[in-house]
Design a protein around this motif. Structure first.
Motif, mmCIF file in Angstrom:
data_model
loop_
_atom_site.group_PDB
_atom_site.id
_atom_site.type_symbol
_atom_site.label_atom_id
_atom_site.label_comp_id
_atom_site.label_asym_id
_atom_site.label_seq_id
_atom_site.Cartn_x
_atom_site.Cartn_y
_atom_site.Cartn_z
ATOM 1 N N PRO A 179 5.000 -1.537 6.805
ATOM 2 C CA PRO A 179 5.620 -2.877 6.793
ATOM 3 C C PRO A 179 4.646 -3.953 6.301
ATOM 4 O O PRO A 179 3.438 -3.827 6.446
ATOM 5 N N VAL A 180 5.214 -4.996 5.730
ATOM 6 C CA VAL A 180 4.415 -6.089 5.156
ATOM 7 C C VAL A 180 4.525 -7.306 6.060
ATOM 8 O O VAL A 180 5.630 -7.664 6.490
ATOM 9 N N VAL A 184 0.849 -1.197 0.000
ATOM 10 C CA VAL A 184 0.000 0.000 0.000
ATOM 11 C C VAL A 184 0.885 1.247 0.000
ATOM 12 O O VAL A 184 2.085 1.178 0.278
ATOM 13 N N ARG A 185 0.268 2.377 -0.307
ATOM 14 C CA ARG A 185 1.015 3.639 -0.339
ATOM 15 C C ARG A 185 1.564 3.978 1.044
ATOM 16 O O ARG A 185 1.059 3.515 2.045
ATOM 17 N N ASN A 186 2.583 4.824 1.060
ATOM 18 C CA ASN A 186 3.156 5.246 2.342
ATOM 19 C C ASN A 186 2.093 5.924 3.199
ATOM 20 O O ASN A 186 1.126 6.468 2.683
#
Lengths: 345, 369
Positions: B173-174, B163-165
């Motif tokens: 984080p993912v 996703v976007r910042n």
């Protein structure tokens, strides 16, 4: 209209019942039939005056005291009578009734551990504390507190350190607990105890077993230090005996094992010191005593301190991780505390 | 045949493999407890065939055992070790086994030869698309969701984009902890950072079509409800909520958990959800009413579960019907009842107050006779 009472009343009684007592009602019945019209309300049926309806307060109070006194008297008499009966009957007396308490009316818990249960034994033999119980590791405990502890907490830490052998007390120095754990692991500590304080009083304890958990979080209350306990002698450096009481459920077993793993094996009996973790209604009472066998029956106890009460808040799998750690058990007050007779340890 | 009647299979961290019959309320252990070690922890499970008569269980030491439900014992044991770490997913594709381990090695075990796919580090979950069995999806820590075709192992069909910042312009984080196919195409994931996301690989957009943030604790497991409109997610602190994917909101929460949830699964047709976790209980909730229908104590920390698609409520109703029939047969007809009442004699009491009334009654009875 009259008929012999035997014609309809006897079939009701069992054949064995031929005693006078049993026949009594039948006789009464016939009498009633005789003076049916003469039936009157007996004089004893006048109800006692309702005290609360008396409007004069003083008199009302007096009457109430009188009533109380009378009731107490009746109760005492009943008790005496029962006692006399029991004495007269001797061995045949009916057994004394056990008073109902919250503990003995406890809600059934299916996780209660059966000591012969193979699966639970196997689970415990392979859990994180197993290396202590197989004597592969020796306990070494790091005791610290929350940052900038005040005097009560520091004294509490010191006394806890005296109580737990092979323990070291460190100032927290603003370090993150997640950074402390790897350092403690490198120095081969097996447990970390962190005392938290609020308003200058200790209010929480975190007990973290190393290297792979579990981590238990307790609430601390009623802390009494050595100085606050009357006639408390100084403790010695002997390894104390550990007494764990009433840790019966599966969760209780885990918590009990965590406490046991804080103290070294083979207590030094010459020190005559015992540490007790007594669980009652999910509150764990910590006591530290010195004992003396006065004769075959009597034991003298001398409390050494500290003294405090713990209550389990949560048990986490793995070492301390408040953000991503997985909980084995969390006390959810509104969901779990549905009955006063329900306990988890 | 008693063994074929299990409705839920659970695998525990101690290596214990159990079957639970919900109609009879029994739990059976299929393994010898004494011989187990920590290396035999059950990490993943899947059905061995379409009829759900076989269960494959993946152990920590790299073995995959096959359990035959009809015989009630283990029939096969294959060594599927490769890569590092525990199994994160098992699947069956055309008689060959598909395994995935934490280090990111996804392997298809055809007889003799293997097909290897490198899916990236720290995989947390691999799942198969039940509508298109040649598709599998993977995701993990700092390892975005990827959709793979087993027949074309070179490149993923779809690779999700982060996703976007956030509002501070920091990278989000993912950490994909669990995922499932929503329909033939769409995918749902839940993350350790408390998000539930829906991806649609059919569209050119690689970012999630829906992103919902929930609660405070890391999400650990999810399952799509039978109507495919919502998803049930469980977290590490023991809360289970149902999220509506059309509105992107929490619909309802299920109660009764004491510890973190490790695995949960909805029944394919009935409105039921089974969940298990670190508190050693298997729980069955009704999705519509939120009511807890079953709570089974299974003595070990449970890692994974499989909910059979068999309709066990039918069995239940059958048994209850039988019971009802029994009751009916034992019921006495009204005539018999009257006779019974007639044959009974009148009971008397010694109390004076009742006497007059009863007397008059008995007199009346006499008169009637």
């Amino acid at each position: 209209m009259r008929y012999p009472p035997t014609s309809w009343s006897i079939p009701n009684f069992p054949k064995m019942a031929t005693s006078k007592k049993k026949k009594m009602p039948v006789r009464e019945e016939t009498q009633d039939v005789d003076n049916d019209s003469a039936m009157a309300v007996p004089s004893s049926a006048i109800p006692p005056p309702n005290i609360s309806s008396i409007k004069n307060k003083m008199r009302r109070t007096q009457e109430f005291i009188k009533l109380k006194r009378q009731r107490r008297k009746e109760k005492k008499e009943l008790q005496k009578k029962k006692k006399r009966e029991a004495e007269a009957l001797g061995d045949e007396a009916p057994p004394k009734k056990v008073p109902k308490t919250i503990e003995n009316m406890r809600v059934f818990d299916e996780t209660m551990v059966d000591p012969q249960d193979e699966e639970v034994l196997h689970d415990e033999a392979h859990d994180e504390m197993a290396s202590y119980f197989t004597r592969d590791s020796r306990p070494k405990v790091l005791i610290t507190s929350s940052d900038r502890p005040r005097s009560t907490t520091t004294r509490f830490l010191k006394e806890l350190g005296q109580c737990i052998p092979n323990s070291e007390i460190y100032y927290r120095r603003g370090l993150d607990l997640k950074k402390v754990i790897p350092q403690a692991l490198a120095k081969e500590f097996t447990d970390i105890i962190v005392i938290n304080e609020d308003r200058r009083k200790p209010n929480g304890m975190l007990l973290c077993h190393l290297p792979d958990g579990p981590t238990a979080h307790f609430k601390i209350s009623n802390v009494k230090l050595h100085d606050e306990i009357k006639r408390a002698p100084k403790s010695t450096e002997h390894h104390p005996e550990v007494i764990l009481n009433n840790f019966n459920t599966r969760l209780g077993h885990t918590v009990g094992r965590m406490f046991a793993a804080l103290f070294p094996h083979d207590p030094q009996f010459s020190g005559r010191q015992a540490v007790t973790f007594h669980n009652q209604r999910d509150f764990i009472f910590f006591r530290h005593h010195r004992y003396l066998f006065k004769n075959n029956k009597r034991v003298g106890l001398n409390e050494l301190g500290p003294r405090f009460t713990l209550k389990l808040r949560s048990l986490q799998k793995g070492t301390f991780d408040s953000k991503f750690g997985e909980y084995e058990w969390v006390h959810k007050r509104h969901e779990m505390d549905t009955s006063r007779r329900k306990f988890f340890l | 045949m008693a063994a074929s009647m299990q409705h839920v299979y659970v695998g525990a961290a101690t290596g214990v493999f159990k079957g639970v019959n919900l109609a009879k309320k029994t739990a059976t252990n299929f393994q010898n407890v004494a011989s187990l070690s920590r290396e035999e922890e059950i990490c993943a499970m899947c059905w061995g065939n379409q009829q759900e008569s076989q269960v494959c269980i993946g152990l920590k030491n790299g073995l995959v055992k096959t359990f035959d439900a009809e015989q009630g014992e283990f029939t096969d044991c294959a060594n599927c070790a490769g890569g590092e770490g525990k199994f994160t997913g098992l699947a069956k594709y055309q008689e060959s086994l598909v395994t995935c381990v934490e280090s990111g090695l996804l392997r298809v075990w055809k007889d003799e030869d293997k097909v290897d796919i490198e899916v990236g580090k720290d995989v947390c979950r691999m799942r198969q698309n039940h509508a298109l069995p040649h598709q599998v999806a993977t995701g993990g820590k700092e390892n975005e969701l990827k959709l793979w075709d087993i027949q074309e192992p070179e490149k993923p069909i779809f690779k999700a984009k982060n996703v976007r910042n956030d509002f501070l312009d920091l990278r989000v984080p993912v950490w994909v902890t669990d995922l499932q196919f929503l329909s033939e195409q769409k995918l749902v994931t839940c993350t350790g950072h408390r998000q539930v996301r829906v991806y649609d690989p059919a569209t050119p957009q690689r970012r999630p079509a829906l992103n919902v943030e929930l609660g405070e604790y890391a999400l650990t497991a999810l399952s799509v409800t039978p109507d495919c409109h919502s998803v049930i997610v469980g977290d590490s602190q023991g809360s289970m909520v149902m999220v509506d994917l059309r509105m992107g909101k929490v619909q309802k929460a299920f109660k009764g958990f004491a510890g973190g949830i490790r695995s949960l699964q909805c029944h394919p047709s009935l409105p039921l959800v089974a969940s298990c976790g670190l508190d050693r209980f298997l729980r069955i909730h009704d999705i519509n009413t939120k009511e807890m229908l079953h709570k089974v104590y299974l003595k070990s920390k449970l890692n994974c579960l499989l909910f059979s698609s068999a309709d066990f409520t039918q069995e239940q109703t059958e048994t209850t019907k039988k019971q009802k029939r029994k009751l009916e047969s034992s019921n006495i007809t009204e005539e018999d009842e009257d006779e019974l009442w007639g044959s009974m004699s009148v009971v008397q009491d010694s109390k004076k107050a009742d006497k007059t009334k009863r007397k008059s009654k008995s007199k009346k009875l006499k008169k009637l006779k």
